[in-house]
Write a protein that holds these residues in place. Sequence first.
Motif, short mmCIF file in Angstrom:
data_model
loop_
_atom_site.label_atom_id
_atom_site.label_comp_id
_atom_site.label_asym_id
_atom_site.label_seq_id
_atom_site.Cartn_x
_atom_site.Cartn_y
_atom_site.Cartn_z
N ASP A 24 29.42 9.77 9.54
CA ASP A 24 29.94 8.76 8.76
C ASP A 24 28.78 7.69 8.48
OD1 ASP A 24 32.39 9.58 8.22
OD2 ASP A 24 32.84 9.63 10.27
N ALA A 25 27.92 7.72 9.24
CA ALA A 25 26.53 6.53 9.08
C ALA A 25 25.56 7.05 8.22
CB ALA A 25 26.17 6.04 10.57
N ALA A 26 25.45 8.19 8.34
CA ALA A 26 24.08 8.64 7.55
C ALA A 26 24.32 10.23 7.01
CB ALA A 26 22.92 8.61 8.44
N PHE A 49 33.27 8.79 -4.82
CA PHE A 49 33.58 9.95 -5.12
C PHE A 49 33.98 10.10 -6.49
CE2 PHE A 49 34.41 9.53 -0.80
CZ PHE A 49 33.39 10.58 -0.09
N GLY A 50 33.84 8.90 -7.31
CA GLY A 50 34.23 8.94 -8.60
C GLY A 50 33.15 8.99 -9.64
N ALA A 51 33.31 8.59 -11.00
CA ALA A 51 32.45 8.55 -11.92
C ALA A 51 31.13 7.94 -11.84
CB ALA A 51 32.73 7.85 -13.18
N GLY A 52 31.13 6.87 -10.63
CA GLY A 52 29.97 6.21 -10.13
C GLY A 52 29.50 6.83 -9.03
N CYS A 53 29.40 8.12 -8.68
CA CYS A 53 28.80 8.85 -7.77
C CYS A 53 27.26 8.86 -7.87
CB CYS A 53 29.14 10.12 -7.40
SG CYS A 53 28.83 11.24 -8.94
N ASP A 110 28.55 2.78 4.77
CA ASP A 110 29.41 1.88 5.46
C ASP A 110 30.37 2.56 6.52
OD1 ASP A 110 30.97 0.19 6.64
OD2 ASP A 110 31.51 -0.71 4.79
N TYR A 111 30.09 2.61 8.03
CA TYR A 111 30.88 3.34 8.91
C TYR A 111 31.88 2.64 9.60
CZ TYR A 111 27.52 1.22 11.87
OH TYR A 111 26.80 0.47 12.58
N GLY A 112 32.04 1.27 9.25
CA GLY A 112 32.90 0.19 9.93
C GLY A 112 34.36 0.16 9.77
N SER A 137 28.81 -3.13 7.23
CA SER A 137 29.35 -3.65 5.93
C SER A 137 28.06 -3.62 5.09
CB SER A 137 30.03 -4.69 5.97
OG SER A 137 29.31 -5.96 6.58
N VAL A 138 26.81 -3.75 5.46
CA VAL A 138 25.62 -4.20 4.53
C VAL A 138 25.26 -2.76 3.96
CG1 VAL A 138 24.69 -5.85 6.15
CG2 VAL A 138 24.00 -3.25 6.29
N TYR A 139 25.91 -1.69 4.45
CA TYR A 139 25.57 -0.39 3.57
C TYR A 139 26.65 -0.05 2.58
CZ TYR A 139 22.65 -0.09 7.57
OH TYR A 139 21.69 -0.39 8.77
N GLU A 140 26.21 0.75 1.54
CA GLU A 140 27.23 1.21 0.54
C GLU A 140 28.58 1.97 1.02
OE1 GLU A 140 24.84 5.25 -1.11
OE2 GLU A 140 24.94 3.33 -2.34
#
Length: 338
Positions: free
Chosen positions: A44-46, A252-256, A106-108, A245-248
């Motif tokens: 989930d983190a990487a 899964f949508g049009a913005g993938c 973001d895995y938080g 939270s600093v990670y994206e």
Amino acid sequence: MKEKLPFKSEYEKLELLLSQGQFELLLPEGKAAGDIRLVYLMNDAAESFLVFCRAKLTGTYLPDFQGELWADLDQDGDQYVLVVHQEDTVCTLFFQDLKLEVHLFDYGRTGHFWVKGYEYLRQLEYRIAILRDKREYLGEEFCSQEERILSSLAEFPPLNFCCYPAVSEKYLVPSCSWWQVSEEALHVMIQLAEEAGDRGLKKWIGLYRRIPVKCIAKQIARMLHRVKHAEVTDLINEKLAQAASVYERRDFGAGCPKEKQKTQDHQPDREVSEKILRIQEKAQQRKTQLEMSGKQVEMLTEEPFIYAKDSVEYKIHLMIWKQEGKNRKVEIETIDER
């Protein structure tokens, strides 16, 4: 030869995978040659890969092979040749360069509820474990200072797999020896207890530092699920969430990501996006309903990988807090497409 390689660090990572019997290639479609990715660390983190640049695969590759691997690397002119043996089957990779590709997420606020009982503590164990893996496999340069500090809690038995494993025993791969506690983990936990103003827990951790035995670890583990010590576990949860939270977030949508758009047409992305939106709306409605009845609710997401296919379906879990005497417990409601 390894000392002369321009990709020495990447080759060491390749050797680590092979020593663990891991060799999962992602082959380009419809091309005789191109970049070929080897799955490295996926959680989930990487999502990370070793990329064989301008590569060509010959021989027979067994994607579902499980067993002992061994390989030989040689150089032929301006290209490298990796011969991989999957028992009696051999495949050969011709490539120009080897690079590490890393995508951090973001895995938080992720949630996987595989084991019942004190699930909120098992989520902390899981997040700390994948953070530790990120640090160990990718290196400290891929972690913030706060993440490096929190990752040390993977060696704190009252909170790690010894007491609150996130997965069942048959899937458990310990990151350190059973009941082994590190000085760094003790130091971090004492600081957390101080920050939360929990003198009782701090006293027990100090005793554990002097006498690091299993019975004291178990006593501290019992304290962690008590209402009296809730501020410490909540503090760990929030620090992990802030650090992540600093990670994206995975999209899964049009913005993938553009790299993924190249390998998929837009219609499946829209379908997936609409499905996820329905799940999110349903989960938010249920969360609001529960909160109006006086419940404390935390929303956690379970989601598949972006850059490699897996069997995980997108879900949202509602973690509903409750108190039973001195203990904090939660109920879990799962919202999916069904």
